[in-house]
Write an enzyme that holds these catalytic residues in place. Structure first.
Site, PDB file in Angstrom:
ATOM      1  CD  GLU A  94      -1.536  -0.194   3.455  1.00  0.00           C
ATOM      2  OE1 GLU A  94      -2.026   0.848   3.935  1.00  0.00           O
ATOM      3  OE2 GLU A  94      -1.588  -1.454   4.142  1.00  0.00           O
TER       4      GLU A  94
ATOM      5  CB  CYS B 157      -2.151  -4.894   6.350  1.00  0.00           C
ATOM      6  SG  CYS B 157      -1.733  -3.179   6.814  1.00  0.00           S
TER       7      CYS B 157
ATOM      8  CB  THR C 148       1.722   1.673  15.065  1.00  0.00           C
ATOM      9  OG1 THR C 148       0.896   2.653  14.624  1.00  0.00           O
ATOM     10  CG2 THR C 148       1.040   1.522  16.588  1.00  0.00           C
TER      11      THR C 148
ATOM     12  CG  HIS D 179      -1.987  -7.794   9.931  1.00  0.00           C
ATOM     13  ND1 HIS D 179      -0.730  -7.032   9.511  1.00  0.00           N
ATOM     14  CD2 HIS D 179      -2.687  -6.772  10.200  1.00  0.00           C
ATOM     15  CE1 HIS D 179      -0.864  -5.914   9.367  1.00  0.00           C
ATOM     16  NE2 HIS D 179      -2.038  -5.382   9.944  1.00  0.00           N
TER      17      HIS D 179
ATOM     18  CE  LYS E 179      -6.095  -4.827  23.312  1.00  0.00           C
ATOM     19  NZ  LYS E 179      -6.610  -3.172  22.973  1.00  0.00           N
TER      20      LYS E 179
ATOM     21  CG  ASN F  94       2.152  -1.649  10.814  1.00  0.00           C
ATOM     22  OD1 ASN F  94       2.147  -2.563  10.048  1.00  0.00           O
ATOM     23  ND2 ASN F  94       1.065  -0.715  11.176  1.00  0.00           N
TER      24      ASN F  94
ATOM     25  CB  SER G 290      -7.535  -1.001   7.482  1.00  0.00           C
ATOM     26  OG  SER G 290      -6.851  -1.387   8.707  1.00  0.00           O
TER      27      SER G 290
END
Length: 389
Positions: free
Chosen positions: A81, A113, A154, A235, A244, A277, A309
């Site tokens: 990207e 991504c 990030t 990812h 998480k 990232n 995203s």
């Protein structure tokens, strides 16, 4: 007899500069543990003007391609990207730099991504239909949110190169996967912007929701459960995000399985924590980190979650091959990360502002200290000038 297809070799490149997150926290008036623990990052790659996604991809690919292998490449699929042209594909520039055959198909793939995963799956299907073919898949990006922005912590950058073949040395991919797409505005970058726009909390929630959806669908398709996996690879735009995701499904595992999966996650995030990232390359740096630092055995199944995203997610799986350690250069990768030089916050800010300007001016970059095999020397007549050492 079905031929196994998957990732035969893996290469990774990031430039030789990094910013310590403790230094950034102090400069921004933040408590260091907000970055070190709350975000889960220790260092962030700093990308000099002499490196862009094309040169980083070439530097990663050069690690895994011999002259003989280059002659056998059928296709290059370049997920990014951070493309350098709205028309001409980064894959075309890359194929020329690497000296690949003229009868190579070269295409750039864009979906935040997720682009490299789209490339990997297209490559796998191509090789299943043509078992003698070899495909080069790239995930390369430079994550930029802006100085003193909410997303600054990030940032990062680098490139992962994957050689996809039959009878792979590293990971044989399962044919079944699960994917999900929805039009959401959690992260985007309009063509008039050089830095991304992101709704961080919303994006995290979408990521977690997509993971749950594709994991549930994958289980329904395959009748596999968490007990069938030795590790899950995520990812990782920042390492806390994948943590998480794993915690969402851990309660369905036994205590022993939870310990194994948690240890595997720690191994998979180790290199990302030191680089930051990578956008399209992030999942595959996680995979490489697990291969390098984990306690894997041939025959074990891995689950992989890719997210881009905007948004698109996919869960897929593969079996670790007994020869997986032959598919990457451990000494090179370890030395590459260990030999980087720290920059101060002031130096990082200067480098950040020194990127090739977004206009038509001729530019000659300072290349005297460049050590990478491939680099960007500047721009003349609106054409980027690539060089090889």
């Amino acid at each position: 007899m079905t031929v196994a297809v998957g990732i035969d070799k893996l290469g990774f490149y990031t430039p030789g500069l990094y910013l310590d997150m403790t230094d950034l926290a102090h400069a921004r008036g933040a408590e260091p543990n907000k970055y070190l623990i709350g975000i889960g990052q220790s260092k962030q790659a700093v990308i000099p003007p002499t490196q862009d996604v094309v040169t980083m991809a070439a530097n990663a690919a050069e690690q895994i391609l011999t002259p003989a292998t280059k002659a056998e490449i059928s296709m290059v699929l370049f997920g990014t990207e951070s493309g350098i042209d709205n028309s001409k594909a980064t894959a075309v520039y890359l194929a020329h730099l690497l000296g690949l055959p003229s009868n190579t198909r070269a295409v750039e793939i864009k979906q935040a991504c997720y682009g490299a995963t789209a490339g990997l799956q297209l490559a796998a299907d191509f090789v299943r239909a043509r078992p003698t073919a070899k495909v080069l898949v790239i995930g390369a990006d430079i994550a930029r949110y802006g100085l003193r922005s909410a997303g600054e912590v990030t940032q990062g950058g680098g490139a992962v190169a994957m050689l996809v073949t039959a009878n792979p040395r590293i990971l044989a991919l399962d044919a079944i996967s699960s994917y999900h797409t929805a039009d959401v505005m959690d992260f985007w970058r309009p063509t008039y912007r050089t830095e991304a726009l992101v709704d961080g909390k919303y994006s995290t929630n979408v990521y977690l929701d997509f993971f749950q959806q594709v994991w549930d669908d994958y289980q329904a398709q395959t009748h596999r459960t968490i007990a069938d996996f030795s590790a899950f690879v995520f990812h990782l735009p920042f390492t806390k995000m994948g943590r998480k995701g794993l915690r969402q499904i851990l309660p369905t595992a036994t205590s022993a399985q939870q310990a194994t999966l948690t240890a595997a996650f720690e191994a998979s995030q180790a290199d990302n924590r030191e680089v930051g990232n990578l956008y399209t390359g992030s999942l595959y740096l996680s995979l490489l980190s697990l291969l390098r630092h984990g306690n894997l055995q041939g025959g074990e199944r891995l689950g992989l979650f890719s997210y881009g995203s905007g948004a698109e997610g996919e869960f897929f799986s593969g079996t670790v091959q007994p020869t997986f350690q032959q598919g990457f250069d451990e000494d090179f990768l370890a030395n590459q990360l260990a030999d980087r030089q720290a920059v101060s916050v002031a130096e990082y800010e200067e480098i950040y502002r020194a990127q090739l300007p977004n206009d038509s001016r001729d530019v000659q970059l300072a290349v005297g200290q460049e050590t990478a095999p491939y680099y960007l020397a500047g721009r003349q007549h609106e054409q980027r000038q690539y060089r090889q050492q």
